[in-house]
Scaffold this motif. Structure first.
Motif, PDB file in Angstrom:
ATOM      1  N   UNK A 240     -11.798 -15.469  49.947  1.00 43.42           N
ATOM      2  CA  UNK A 240     -12.897 -14.980  51.018  1.00 43.42           C
ATOM      3  C   UNK A 240     -13.828 -14.120  50.126  1.00 43.42           C
ATOM      4  N   UNK A 241     -13.629 -13.172  49.408  1.00 37.28           N
ATOM      5  CA  UNK A 241     -14.326 -12.253  48.604  1.00 37.28           C
ATOM      6  C   UNK A 241     -14.732 -12.776  47.299  1.00 37.28           C
ATOM      7  N   UNK A 242     -14.387 -13.689  46.770  1.00 36.09           N
ATOM      8  CA  UNK A 242     -14.825 -14.546  45.551  1.00 36.09           C
ATOM      9  C   UNK A 242     -16.284 -14.147  45.385  1.00 36.09           C
ATOM     10  N   UNK A 243     -16.638 -13.809  44.002  1.00 34.76           N
ATOM     11  CA  UNK A 243     -18.032 -13.777  43.856  1.00 34.76           C
ATOM     12  C   UNK A 243     -19.007 -12.753  45.062  1.00 34.76           C
ATOM     13  N   UNK A 244     -18.257 -12.075  45.382  1.00 30.66           N
ATOM     14  CA  UNK A 244     -19.127 -11.114  46.451  1.00 30.66           C
ATOM     15  C   UNK A 244     -20.270 -10.453  45.888  1.00 30.66           C
ATOM     16  N   UNK A 245     -21.325 -10.470  46.511  1.00 32.50           N
ATOM     17  CA  UNK A 245     -22.721 -10.080  46.123  1.00 32.50           C
ATOM     18  C   UNK A 245     -23.348  -9.523  47.378  1.00 32.50           C
TER      19      UNK A 245
END
Length: 443
Positions: A240-245
């Motif tokens: 869910x939080x992969x590549x969080x920007x």
């Protein structure tokens, strides 16, 4: 009046594919052994075709269009239903792309409305350009209706946005604040109790297989199922939080995250009710914490926590957290908040955690500290407080203690536990006065 629009023609196929997965999961292996592979495959195909036909009928009778400042969604064959969503109550529109949608170049539009019990009227599916264009148009109309804080950015055109929300690798529009390193995300989920208990579960299964006396297929299968449930939560968090920007754009925060399902969320800063900083026990060796927030008008009753825009920082150090909190609550620093512990007699109620408790009043916010193994700092702006309560339990009355609650609209608020009774009433009175003054300024 503009003509009624339909969803993308591939929508029935995607809904049918999801139904096929559910059907296969619902048919047990015992069914396969009883009827044989040929009849089992025929049963799966028949059910999948039936689900696809129903999806096509549903797609044919589903439509939407904008009438004035309302989004109207039409659906149903035998029982027709029309949902009219007033855009003045619109808080945000999310562009969500599950894995099947990514493979076919489509996207899903989800609406968040003030007072909604759950996410409203998802439009699944539209092309990415159509979803981004409709999103920009709805947010623009919502801004004209009196909520300029969620208006579309200058780079988001109504008809054909210059930078549509297509992939999770794009930087959110506006001023970039932070990008979470995926390596840190992976390590943070390894530093969880679930990860530490996993080797013991694996060892137990191995012992079950090697021991003839205690070997049991049902026992091993049950253990594997339990282990899968334990592992699922950290794996889901990573996906869910992969590549969080996160980026700042005028009065909003723009968040993008996700691997198998990408999400683009807009968080209006004027709706932020609570910011929580949490230091899990095993993260402290790395100096890490996570930030969560509560936003007014969002679906706090939503069963799937992924539909709630509460992610502010999945994992990061204190300096990064200070930067982001400063954007959400200007003038507030996590390390500069006044905190005082409860009186010493509170140790009878909190023998181990009394020193972990604290509360104080900042110029702009009320702050509460709690937690022994997992430390937590809760920050609530005065303007977001709906009510103030002083609560005493039987033991608290005996010890002349009380708990002061600062409640927010639909959220959990903050609770200053086990304060001296006189201090609790003085704190409640001061909170009520500051809340009234803050509402006059913001109102």
């Amino acid at each position: 009046m503009e003509p009624r629009q339909r969803l993308h023609p591939l929508s029935p196929a995607l809904h049918g594919a999801k139904s096929l997965v559910v059907v296969i999961a619902g048919l047990s292996w015992s069914t396969l052994s009883r009827v044989g592979f040929g009849w089992f495959a025929a049963l799966v195909v028949a059910l999948a075709l039936g689900a696809t036909v129903l999806s096509i009928i549903s797609w044919y009778n589903t439509g939407y269009h904008v009438v004035g400042r309302e989004l109207r969604v039409y659906e149903g064959l035998l029982w027709r239903r029309t949902r009219a969503i007033p855009l003045e109550r619109l808080q945000a529109v999310e562009v969500v792309r599950p894995l099947l949608a990514q493979l076919t170049g489509l996207a899903e539009l989800r609406l968040e409305v003030v007072g909604g019990g759950k996410t409203e009227a998802p439009l699944a599916y539209l092309t990415v350009a159509d979803a981004a264009g409709l999103r920009a148009r709805l947010l623009a109309l919502a801004g004209q209706a009196g909520q300029p804080a969620v208006a579309p950015t200058p780079g988001e055109a109504v008809a054909a946005p210059a930078e549509p929300v297509t992939t999770a690798t794009q930087v959110p529009p506006g001023r970039a604040l932070h990008t979470v390193r995926n390596n840190d995300l992976l390590v943070s989920q390894l530093l969880t109790p679930q990860a530490f208990l996993l080797p013991f579960g694996v060892a137990f299964v191995v012992v079950q297989f090697l021991s003839e006396d205690s070997w049991s297929f049902i026992a091993v299968a049950s253990t594997l199922t339990a282990m899968a449930g334990v592992v699922l939560q950290p794996v889901r968090r990573v996906l869910d939080d992969w590549n969080f920007r996160i980026a700042r754009d005028d009065g909003t925060l723009r968040v993008r995250n996700g691997l198998l399902e990408t999400r683009a969320q807009t968080v209006p800063l004027h709706r932020v009710q609570t910011v929580r900083a949490t230091w899990p026990l095993l993260w402290r060796m790395k100096g890490w914490l996570r930030l969560r927030l509560e936003v007014a008008g969002y679906s706090v009753g939503e069963g799937d926590e992924r539909n709630r825009p509460d992610r502010l920082l999945p994992v990061g150090d204190l300096r990064t957290a200070e930067l982001i909190v400063g954007e959400v609550l200007p003038g507030v620093r996590l390390t500069g908040l006044p905190l005082t512990p409860p009186p010493s007699r509170a140790r009878w109620l909190h023998p181990l955690g009394r020193n972990a408790l604290g509360a104080g009043l900042h110029e702009r916010v009320v702050v509460v500290r709690s937690g022994l193994l997992t430390r937590q700092l809760t920050v609530v702006p005065y303007a977001r407080i709906q009510s103030v309560r002083v609560v005493q339990g039987p033991l608290q009355r005996w010890l002349r203690l009380a708990t002061v609650h600062a409640d927010t609209a639909g959220g959990s608020g903050a609770a200053a536990e086990s304060r001296d009774v006189a201090e609790a009433w003085a704190l409640a009175a001061e909170l009520a006065a500051r809340t009234h003054a803050a509402r006059r300024v913001t109102g």
